[in-house]
Scaffold this motif. Structure first.
Motif, PDB file in Angstrom:
ATOM      1  N   THR A  49       0.930  -1.210   0.050  1.00 43.98           N
ATOM      2  CA  THR A  49      -0.197  -0.010  -0.165  1.00 43.98           C
ATOM      3  C   THR A  49       0.472   1.355   0.300  1.00 43.98           C
ATOM      4  N   GLU A  50       0.388   2.055  -0.651  1.00 40.65           N
ATOM      5  CA  GLU A  50       1.284   3.711  -1.181  1.00 40.65           C
ATOM      6  C   GLU A  50       0.897   4.329   0.445  1.00 40.65           C
ATOM      7  N   VAL A  51       1.989   5.056   0.703  1.00 44.95           N
ATOM      8  CA  VAL A  51       2.004   5.584   1.965  1.00 44.95           C
ATOM      9  C   VAL A  51       2.589   7.336   1.563  1.00 44.95           C
ATOM     10  N   VAL A  52       3.308   7.327   0.441  1.00 43.18           N
ATOM     11  CA  VAL A  52       4.380   8.546   0.536  1.00 43.18           C
ATOM     12  C   VAL A  52       4.437   8.708  -1.251  1.00 43.18           C
ATOM     13  N   SER A  53       3.910   9.555  -1.624  1.00 42.77           N
ATOM     14  CA  SER A  53       3.533   9.874  -3.430  1.00 42.77           C
ATOM     15  C   SER A  53       4.214  10.926  -3.318  1.00 42.77           C
ATOM     16  N   ASP A  54       5.543  10.945  -4.478  1.00 44.94           N
ATOM     17  CA  ASP A  54       6.259  12.789  -4.522  1.00 44.94           C
ATOM     18  C   ASP A  54       6.191  13.917  -3.046  1.00 44.94           C
ATOM     19  N   GLY A  55       6.677  13.663  -1.754  1.00 44.46           N
ATOM     20  CA  GLY A  55       6.633  13.623  -0.571  1.00 44.46           C
ATOM     21  C   GLY A  55       5.513  14.464  -0.339  1.00 44.46           C
ATOM     22  N   MET A  56       4.612  13.590  -0.611  1.00 43.98           N
ATOM     23  CA  MET A  56       3.270  13.701   0.708  1.00 43.98           C
ATOM     24  C   MET A  56       2.780  12.509   1.063  1.00 43.98           C
TER      25      MET A  56
ATOM     26  N   ALA B  35       6.549   5.602  -1.339  1.00 39.34           N
ATOM     27  CA  ALA B  35       7.120   4.634  -0.076  1.00 39.34           C
ATOM     28  C   ALA B  35       6.045   3.775  -0.039  1.00 39.34           C
ATOM     29  N   GLU B  36       5.738   3.105  -0.106  1.00 41.27           N
ATOM     30  CA  GLU B  36       4.603   1.684   0.526  1.00 41.27           C
ATOM     31  C   GLU B  36       4.847   0.465   1.131  1.00 41.27           C
ATOM     32  N   VAL B  37       4.036   0.369   2.244  1.00 46.90           N
ATOM     33  CA  VAL B  37       4.058  -0.671   2.994  1.00 46.90           C
ATOM     34  C   VAL B  37       3.980  -2.216   2.080  1.00 46.90           C
ATOM     35  N   GLN B  38       5.145  -2.768   2.580  1.00 49.24           N
ATOM     36  CA  GLN B  38       4.504  -3.626   1.620  1.00 49.24           C
ATOM     37  C   GLN B  38       4.181  -5.111   2.838  1.00 49.24           C
ATOM     38  N   LYS B  39       3.441  -6.147   2.200  1.00 50.29           N
ATOM     39  CA  LYS B  39       2.682  -6.928   2.838  1.00 50.29           C
ATOM     40  C   LYS B  39       3.154  -7.223   4.037  1.00 50.29           C
ATOM     41  N   ASP B  40       5.095  -7.381   4.458  1.00 50.34           N
ATOM     42  CA  ASP B  40       5.194  -8.191   5.692  1.00 50.34           C
ATOM     43  C   ASP B  40       5.146  -7.122   6.494  1.00 50.34           C
ATOM     44  N   GLY B  41       4.812  -5.675   5.988  1.00 48.20           N
ATOM     45  CA  GLY B  41       4.555  -4.745   7.433  1.00 48.20           C
ATOM     46  C   GLY B  41       6.118  -4.440   7.117  1.00 48.20           C
ATOM     47  N   SER B  42       7.082  -4.423   6.145  1.00 52.06           N
ATOM     48  CA  SER B  42       8.144  -3.489   5.778  1.00 52.06           C
ATOM     49  C   SER B  42       7.976  -2.171   4.522  1.00 52.06           C
ATOM     50  N   LEU B  43       8.927  -1.086   4.608  1.00 46.89           N
ATOM     51  CA  LEU B  43       8.592  -0.210   4.182  1.00 46.89           C
ATOM     52  C   LEU B  43       9.056  -0.326   3.201  1.00 46.89           C
ATOM     53  N   TYR B  44       9.134  -0.151   1.663  1.00 44.60           N
ATOM     54  CA  TYR B  44       9.780   0.178   0.270  1.00 44.60           C
ATOM     55  C   TYR B  44      10.272   1.785   0.574  1.00 44.60           C
ATOM     56  N   ILE B  45      10.884   1.670   0.379  1.00 41.90           N
ATOM     57  CA  ILE B  45      11.295   3.906  -0.100  1.00 41.90           C
ATOM     58  C   ILE B  45      12.000   3.964  -1.212  1.00 41.90           C
ATOM     59  N   ASP B  46      11.952   4.785  -2.330  1.00 41.04           N
ATOM     60  CA  ASP B  46      11.794   5.846  -3.801  1.00 41.04           C
ATOM     61  C   ASP B  46      12.764   7.028  -3.295  1.00 41.04           C
ATOM     62  N   THR B  47      14.123   7.095  -3.013  1.00 37.48           N
ATOM     63  CA  THR B  47      14.343   8.684  -2.584  1.00 37.48           C
ATOM     64  C   THR B  47      14.160   9.612  -4.317  1.00 37.48           C
ATOM     65  N   LYS B  48      14.138  10.646  -4.244  1.00 35.64           N
ATOM     66  CA  LYS B  48      14.074  11.439  -5.470  1.00 35.64           C
ATOM     67  C   LYS B  48      15.588  11.766  -5.933  1.00 35.64           C
TER      68      LYS B  48
END
Length: 232
Positions: free
Chosen positions: A173-180, A214-227
């Motif tokens: 699930t997406e939790v951050v999109s373009d800094g928001m 950034a998105e929360v993975q199924k296992d609860g970890s956080l995937y992050i992609d910076t700018k």
């Protein structure tokens, strides 16, 4: 315009279009580039005008159809024979995800946003950006995806059994999109903004504006992609 003239125009247009399309060669819709698409519309429009527009003579209509079709054939020949010509006519594939990192600059060039990218990934049965190693936006508008090795479909040659990970959430699930921050998604996951900031801090990120996605993975970890795109 008499009924007789209309019938003659319809018959001539049908014969000319059939002949020209056979000359230009066949190509599946999924293989069409933007140029092919526009050219097809233009030829169809000229053909329609030839049938119903009495101000357009039959001779001029056929000449316009033949002329446009010949130009299309020439462009197709250049596309096959010349690499430079191919780049000008059809463009080049664009790498949207490289080594698991979203290339924001390339996405802007392709006029795509993160929501559209996610939608295209879901069409490929990929529900998390974190599962992707490479994603390439092809000249026909399709997305080619190569998953990361642990996420690739197992084959008969694979002798190991992949470990199953515990799932805390149904889908990534997406939790951050373009800094928001997407507060709605965070609340639906029963997660707080403080939790998000702590996870970002663990990854060495102190400012949410540094995060492109950034998105929360199924296992609860956080995937992050910076700018910060890093091109190797």
């Amino acid at each position: 315009m008499s009924m007789y003239e209309i019938l003659i125009r319809i018959l001539l247009t049908f014969i000319v279009l059939l002949t020209l399309t056979r000359m230009m060669g066949r190509k599946e819709l999924s293989q069409m580039t933007f140029f092919n698409f526009v050219s097809g519309i233009a030829i169809g429009s000229i053909g329609a005008n030839l049938v119903v527009n009495q101000n357009l003579s039959i001779r001029n209509g056929i000449l316009a159809l033949a002329g446009w079709s010949i130009l299309t054939v020439i462009m197709g020949f250049i596309d096959i024979k010349s690499i430079t010509g191919r780049k000008v006519i059809s463009g080049q594939p664009v790498i949207l995800i490289k080594d698991g990192q979203i290339m924001e600059h390339e996405m802007r060039k392709a006029r795509l946003d993160i929501n559209k990218l996610n939608a295209m990934l879901r069409e490929k049965k990929v529900f998390s950006v974190a599962d992707v190693d490479y994603a390439i936006f092809e000249t026909n508008g399709k997305l080619s995806v190569m998953k990361k090795e642990p996420k690739q479909t197992a084959t008969k040659a694979d002798t190991f059994t992949a470990p199953t990970m515990e799932s805390k959430f149904p889908i990534p699930t997406e939790v951050v999109s373009d800094g928001m921050i997407n507060m709605k998604n965070l609340q639906e996951l029963n997660l707080s903004e403080d939790w998000l900031k702590q996870e970002l801090s663990k990854a060495g990120i102190d400012d949410i504006l540094e995060v492109f996605y950034a998105e929360v993975q199924k296992d609860g970890s956080l995937y992050i992609d910076t700018k910060n795109d890093v091109v190797h």
